[in-house]
Design a protein around this motif. Structure first.
Motif, PDB file in Angstrom:
ATOM      1  N   ALA A 101       0.850  -1.194   0.000  1.00  0.00           N
ATOM      2  CA  ALA A 101       0.000   0.000   0.000  1.00  0.00           C
ATOM      3  C   ALA A 101       0.881   1.238   0.000  1.00  0.00           C
ATOM      4  O   ALA A 101       2.023   1.205   0.453  1.00  0.00           O
ATOM      5  N   ASP A 102       0.355   2.322  -0.507  1.00  0.00           N
ATOM      6  CA  ASP A 102       1.105   3.574  -0.564  1.00  0.00           C
ATOM      7  C   ASP A 102       1.253   4.230   0.804  1.00  0.00           C
ATOM      8  O   ASP A 102       2.108   5.075   0.987  1.00  0.00           O
ATOM      9  N   SER A 103       0.413   3.839   1.748  1.00  0.00           N
ATOM     10  CA  SER A 103       0.469   4.433   3.082  1.00  0.00           C
ATOM     11  C   SER A 103       0.535   3.325   4.120  1.00  0.00           C
ATOM     12  O   SER A 103       0.498   2.147   3.794  1.00  0.00           O
ATOM     13  N   GLU A 104       0.615   3.694   5.389  1.00  0.00           N
ATOM     14  CA  GLU A 104       0.690   2.711   6.468  1.00  0.00           C
ATOM     15  C   GLU A 104      -0.654   2.051   6.721  1.00  0.00           C
ATOM     16  O   GLU A 104      -0.714   0.985   7.303  1.00  0.00           O
ATOM     17  N   ALA A 105      -1.732   2.670   6.286  1.00  0.00           N
ATOM     18  CA  ALA A 105      -3.064   2.094   6.451  1.00  0.00           C
ATOM     19  C   ALA A 105      -3.519   1.494   5.126  1.00  0.00           C
ATOM     20  O   ALA A 105      -3.123   1.950   4.060  1.00  0.00           O
ATOM     21  N   ALA A 106      -4.335   0.471   5.215  1.00  0.00           N
ATOM     22  CA  ALA A 106      -4.855  -0.142   3.995  1.00  0.00           C
ATOM     23  C   ALA A 106      -5.806   0.835   3.310  1.00  0.00           C
ATOM     24  O   ALA A 106      -6.639   1.451   3.965  1.00  0.00           O
TER      25      ALA A 106
END
Length: 71
Positions: free
Chosen positions: A29-34
């Motif tokens: 994913a591009d961030s730490e959260a899905a």
């Protein structure tokens, strides 16, 4: 469960450096959260994430609640 599998299926809140990774294809994913388009599944007590592409490919099995081993 080996260390690599634990790292890939870890919940983002467990570590600041954790990155959400698709359990099937390995896309990160591009961030730490899905992202909201990803699916979260709990199998054998482990949280697994599926990217949008893998979720679309296996949507019928997911809706049928088949374990990923059957896909």
């Amino acid at each position: 469960m080996d260390e690599e599998t634990q790292r890939r299926t870890r919940q983002p809140a467990q570590s600041d450096a954790a990155v959400v990774v698709c359990a099937l294809c390995g896309t990160a994913a591009d961030s730490e959260a899905a992202p909201p388009t990803w699916i979260c599944s709990v199998e054998n007590g482990r949280r697994q994430y599926l990217c949008e592409d893998c979720a679309r490919t296996h949507i019928r099995a997911i809706e049928s609640r088949l374990d990923s081993a059957w896909w």
